[in-house]
Design a protein around this motif. Structure first.
Motif, PDB file in Angstrom:
ATOM      1  N   ALA A  58      34.395  82.466 -22.540  1.00 57.37           N
ATOM      2  CA  ALA A  58      35.344  83.399 -22.103  1.00 57.37           C
ATOM      3  C   ALA A  58      34.361  84.189 -20.966  1.00 57.37           C
ATOM      4  CB  ALA A  58      35.836  84.302 -22.973  1.00 57.37           C
ATOM      5  N   LEU A  59      33.057  84.673 -21.475  1.00 58.78           N
ATOM      6  CA  LEU A  59      32.097  85.138 -20.293  1.00 58.78           C
ATOM      7  C   LEU A  59      31.803  84.570 -19.183  1.00 58.78           C
ATOM      8  CD1 LEU A  59      29.834  86.780 -23.079  1.00 58.78           C
ATOM      9  CD2 LEU A  59      31.315  87.853 -21.695  1.00 58.78           C
ATOM     10  N   VAL A  60      31.930  83.019 -19.296  1.00 61.67           N
ATOM     11  CA  VAL A  60      31.380  82.384 -18.156  1.00 61.67           C
ATOM     12  C   VAL A  60      32.327  82.571 -17.162  1.00 61.67           C
ATOM     13  CG1 VAL A  60      31.080  79.843 -17.391  1.00 61.67           C
ATOM     14  CG2 VAL A  60      29.826  80.723 -19.126  1.00 61.67           C
ATOM     15  N   ALA A  61      33.830  82.361 -17.772  1.00 58.25           N
ATOM     16  CA  ALA A  61      35.048  82.328 -16.793  1.00 58.25           C
ATOM     17  C   ALA A  61      35.098  83.832 -16.008  1.00 58.25           C
ATOM     18  CB  ALA A  61      36.260  82.134 -17.815  1.00 58.25           C
ATOM     19  N   GLU A  62      34.865  84.598 -16.836  1.00 59.93           N
ATOM     20  CA  GLU A  62      34.954  85.999 -16.254  1.00 59.93           C
ATOM     21  C   GLU A  62      33.601  86.172 -15.071  1.00 59.93           C
ATOM     22  OE1 GLU A  62      32.799  90.073 -17.781  1.00 59.93           O
ATOM     23  OE2 GLU A  62      34.440  89.630 -19.032  1.00 59.93           O
ATOM     24  N   ALA A  63      32.431  85.627 -15.276  1.00 58.38           N
ATOM     25  CA  ALA A  63      31.462  85.634 -14.182  1.00 58.38           C
ATOM     26  C   ALA A  63      31.936  84.769 -13.211  1.00 58.38           C
ATOM     27  CB  ALA A  63      30.269  85.278 -14.737  1.00 58.38           C
ATOM     28  N   ARG A  64      32.697  83.812 -13.355  1.00 59.09           N
ATOM     29  CA  ARG A  64      33.136  83.171 -12.052  1.00 59.09           C
ATOM     30  C   ARG A  64      34.100  83.837 -11.189  1.00 59.09           C
ATOM     31  NH1 ARG A  64      33.402  77.119 -15.032  1.00 59.09           N
ATOM     32  NH2 ARG A  64      31.364  76.308 -14.504  1.00 59.09           N
ATOM     33  N   ILE A  65      34.527  84.627 -11.746  1.00 57.29           N
ATOM     34  CA  ILE A  65      35.445  85.657 -10.676  1.00 57.29           C
ATOM     35  C   ILE A  65      34.786  86.165  -9.661  1.00 57.29           C
ATOM     36  CG2 ILE A  65      36.761  87.710 -10.469  1.00 57.29           C
ATOM     37  CD1 ILE A  65      37.788  87.298 -13.663  1.00 57.29           C
ATOM     38  N   TYR A  66      33.372  86.555  -9.888  1.00 57.93           N
ATOM     39  CA  TYR A  66      32.374  87.239  -9.035  1.00 57.93           C
ATOM     40  C   TYR A  66      31.408  86.166  -8.388  1.00 57.93           C
ATOM     41  CZ  TYR A  66      34.188  91.188 -11.663  1.00 57.93           C
ATOM     42  OH  TYR A  66      34.932  92.134 -12.109  1.00 57.93           O
ATOM     43  N   ARG A  67      31.363  85.090  -9.265  1.00 60.38           N
ATOM     44  CA  ARG A  67      30.475  83.875  -9.030  1.00 60.38           C
ATOM     45  C   ARG A  67      30.960  82.606  -8.764  1.00 60.38           C
ATOM     46  NH1 ARG A  67      25.045  84.459  -9.542  1.00 60.38           N
ATOM     47  NH2 ARG A  67      24.862  82.461  -8.240  1.00 60.38           N
ATOM     48  N   PRO A  68      31.941  82.241  -8.264  1.00 58.35           N
ATOM     49  CA  PRO A  68      32.767  81.025  -8.314  1.00 58.35           C
ATOM     50  C   PRO A  68      31.872  79.811  -8.393  1.00 58.35           C
ATOM     51  CG  PRO A  68      33.152  82.121  -5.974  1.00 58.35           C
ATOM     52  CD  PRO A  68      32.192  82.965  -7.190  1.00 58.35           C
ATOM     53  N   ASP A  69      30.780  79.717  -7.608  1.00 62.63           N
ATOM     54  CA  ASP A  69      29.866  78.730  -7.816  1.00 62.63           C
ATOM     55  C   ASP A  69      29.093  78.472  -9.006  1.00 62.63           C
ATOM     56  OD1 ASP A  69      30.892  77.885  -5.245  1.00 62.63           O
ATOM     57  OD2 ASP A  69      29.497  78.877  -4.082  1.00 62.63           O
ATOM     58  N   LEU A  70      29.152  79.388  -9.944  1.00 64.38           N
ATOM     59  CA  LEU A  70      28.275  79.374 -11.078  1.00 64.38           C
ATOM     60  C   LEU A  70      28.683  78.077 -11.936  1.00 64.38           C
ATOM     61  CD1 LEU A  70      26.514  80.726 -13.222  1.00 64.38           C
ATOM     62  CD2 LEU A  70      28.374  81.721 -14.004  1.00 64.38           C
ATOM     63  N   ALA A  71      27.606  77.440 -12.030  1.00 62.52           N
ATOM     64  CA  ALA A  71      27.509  76.135 -12.889  1.00 62.52           C
ATOM     65  C   ALA A  71      27.201  76.415 -14.221  1.00 62.52           C
ATOM     66  CB  ALA A  71      26.548  75.026 -12.057  1.00 62.52           C
ATOM     67  N   ALA A  72      27.846  75.460 -15.279  1.00 65.94           N
ATOM     68  CA  ALA A  72      27.448  75.668 -16.540  1.00 65.94           C
ATOM     69  C   ALA A  72      27.557  74.180 -17.312  1.00 65.94           C
ATOM     70  CB  ALA A  72      28.565  76.672 -17.210  1.00 65.94           C
ATOM     71  N   ARG A  73      26.597  74.166 -18.287  1.00 67.10           N
ATOM     72  CA  ARG A  73      26.522  72.728 -19.161  1.00 67.10           C
ATOM     73  C   ARG A  73      26.221  73.129 -20.612  1.00 67.10           C
ATOM     74  NH1 ARG A  73      28.395  71.239 -14.945  1.00 67.10           N
ATOM     75  NH2 ARG A  73      27.734  69.545 -13.835  1.00 67.10           N
ATOM     76  N   PHE A  74      26.791  72.476 -21.420  1.00 65.16           N
ATOM     77  CA  PHE A  74      26.298  72.645 -23.011  1.00 65.16           C
ATOM     78  C   PHE A  74      25.139  71.911 -23.010  1.00 65.16           C
ATOM     79  CE2 PHE A  74      30.923  73.649 -23.928  1.00 65.16           C
ATOM     80  CZ  PHE A  74      30.743  74.922 -24.732  1.00 65.16           C
ATOM     81  N   VAL A  75      24.157  71.983 -23.799  1.00 69.80           N
ATOM     82  CA  VAL A  75      22.998  71.459 -24.185  1.00 69.80           C
ATOM     83  C   VAL A  75      23.049  71.139 -25.802  1.00 69.80           C
ATOM     84  CG1 VAL A  75      20.630  71.103 -24.261  1.00 69.80           C
ATOM     85  CG2 VAL A  75      21.707  72.232 -22.234  1.00 69.80           C
ATOM     86  N   LEU A  76      23.029  69.935 -26.266  1.00 63.54           N
ATOM     87  CA  LEU A  76      23.031  69.671 -27.565  1.00 63.54           C
ATOM     88  C   LEU A  76      21.618  69.722 -28.029  1.00 63.54           C
ATOM     89  CD1 LEU A  76      25.465  66.626 -28.674  1.00 63.54           C
ATOM     90  CD2 LEU A  76      25.415  69.195 -29.577  1.00 63.54           C
ATOM     91  N   ASN A  77      21.314  70.692 -28.812  1.00 62.81           N
ATOM     92  CA  ASN A  77      19.972  70.962 -29.324  1.00 62.81           C
ATOM     93  C   ASN A  77      19.884  70.725 -30.725  1.00 62.81           C
ATOM     94  OD1 ASN A  77      17.167  72.037 -28.964  1.00 62.81           O
ATOM     95  ND2 ASN A  77      17.628  73.627 -29.430  1.00 62.81           N
ATOM     96  N   ARG A  78      18.424  70.538 -31.639  1.00 66.64           N
ATOM     97  CA  ARG A  78      18.414  70.434 -32.692  1.00 66.64           C
ATOM     98  C   ARG A  78      19.020  69.563 -33.609  1.00 66.64           C
ATOM     99  NH1 ARG A  78      17.424  77.103 -34.178  1.00 66.64           N
ATOM    100  NH2 ARG A  78      15.376  77.127 -33.049  1.00 66.64           N
ATOM    101  N   CYS A  79      19.440  68.356 -32.834  1.00 66.75           N
ATOM    102  CA  CYS A  79      20.071  67.125 -33.305  1.00 66.75           C
ATOM    103  C   CYS A  79      19.486  66.279 -34.483  1.00 66.75           C
ATOM    104  CB  CYS A  79      20.729  66.242 -32.311  1.00 66.75           C
ATOM    105  SG  CYS A  79      21.676  67.112 -31.077  1.00 66.75           S
ATOM    106  N   PRO A  80      19.949  66.251 -35.537  1.00 65.24           N
ATOM    107  CA  PRO A  80      19.483  65.313 -36.585  1.00 65.24           C
ATOM    108  C   PRO A  80      19.494  63.841 -35.944  1.00 65.24           C
ATOM    109  CG  PRO A  80      20.688  66.903 -37.676  1.00 65.24           C
ATOM    110  CD  PRO A  80      20.985  67.160 -36.110  1.00 65.24           C
ATOM    111  N   ALA A  81      18.646  63.131 -36.200  1.00 67.00           N
ATOM    112  CA  ALA A  81      18.684  61.623 -35.688  1.00 67.00           C
ATOM    113  C   ALA A  81      19.725  60.793 -36.322  1.00 67.00           C
ATOM    114  CB  ALA A  81      17.342  61.003 -36.023  1.00 67.00           C
ATOM    115  N   ARG A  82      20.381  60.244 -35.602  1.00 66.81           N
ATOM    116  CA  ARG A  82      21.642  59.118 -35.746  1.00 66.81           C
ATOM    117  C   ARG A  82      22.656  59.847 -36.731  1.00 66.81           C
ATOM    118  NH1 ARG A  82      16.779  56.612 -35.797  1.00 66.81           N
ATOM    119  NH2 ARG A  82      16.451  56.659 -37.889  1.00 66.81           N
ATOM    120  N   THR A  83      23.154  61.019 -36.330  1.00 64.53           N
ATOM    121  CA  THR A  83      24.110  61.677 -37.377  1.00 64.53           C
ATOM    122  C   THR A  83      25.447  61.401 -36.706  1.00 64.53           C
ATOM    123  OG1 THR A  83      23.968  63.823 -36.450  1.00 64.53           O
ATOM    124  CG2 THR A  83      22.354  63.168 -38.341  1.00 64.53           C
ATOM    125  N   VAL A  84      26.613  61.275 -37.501  1.00 68.77           N
ATOM    126  CA  VAL A  84      27.898  61.175 -36.975  1.00 68.77           C
ATOM    127  C   VAL A  84      28.272  62.290 -36.286  1.00 68.77           C
ATOM    128  CG1 VAL A  84      30.297  60.765 -37.576  1.00 68.77           C
ATOM    129  CG2 VAL A  84      28.492  59.242 -38.719  1.00 68.77           C
TER     130      VAL A  84
END
Length: 217
Positions: free
Chosen positions: A124-150
């Protein structure tokens, strides 16, 4: 270019990723400044530990935990190839300022439904920021992932359908990150932390391929 690591939820590994990505880019010859925008000052503590150990300074660490960040960060970016912002948990004014400063926002999440639910506020904050910064890019990063988990696989599949999407490279749950941080080091500097170092290098390369922000949305 300004890359901010942000999430309303604490404990997702923002500081660890910010420090190690900054170190990876610095190791590739880029001039890097890291802004510690978290009132807890963990990145500043890391920098002080590094100094006490007599280790070479790889990049500058500046404390800017205030809601004028969007005005001050671009000034720092003029003298750097990359500015990395280690953002705060749940400080709304400061979070908004960091979003307005950034070209690319990385949202670290762990493979857990709780992290997915908590990220709704962040989006929601990213969407709000894009009102003022329409070119703002965003990505999720999967962190602290246990190996080979479902759960990790299912989380990645779920986030793949989101805007923003999830980066392909993931970071594992590795003791090496904590061991390195205690002495002001990066995982790339530990002899026995090659898997962690490879993951950080691969993540940095994927971010580089995005064009570091403005063309990545």
């Amino acid at each position: 270019m300004i890359v901010a690591l942000l999430n309303q939820k604490g404990g997702v590994g923002k500081t660890t990723l910010a420090l190690n990505l900054a170190g990876e880019w610095a190791g590739k010859g880029k001039k890097v400044t890291l802004i510690d925008a978290d009132p807890q000052g963990s990145a500043l503590d890391w920098s002080q530990a590094r100094s006490r150990e007599g280790l070479t300074r790889l990049f500058g660490v500046v404390g800017l935990a205030r809601d004028t960040l969007h005005r001050e960060a671009p000034e720092l970016a003029r003298d750097a190839d990359v500015v990395v912002i280690d953002g705060p948990p749940r400080v709304a004014g400061l979070m908004r300022s960091a979003l307005l400063a950034a070209d690319l926002v990385l949202i670290p999440v762990q493979p857990s439904p709780l992290d997915g639910w908590a990220s709704a506020e962040m989006l929601a904050l990213v969407a709000e920021a894009r009102i003022y910064r329409p070119d703002l890019a965003a990505r999720f990063v999967l962190n602290r992932c246990p190996a080979r988990t479902v759960l990790a696989r299912e989380t990645a599949e779920t986030l793949a359908d989101h805007d923003p999407p999830v980066l392909a490279e993931t970071i594992g749950q590795r003791v090496a990150f904590a061991v390195a941080a205690q002495s002001g080091r990066l995982v790339q500097e530990l002899d026995d932390a090659q898997p962690a170092g490879r993951e950080i290098a691969a993540l940095a390369k994927e971010i580089d391929r995005l064009g570091m922000g403005r063309s990545a949305r």
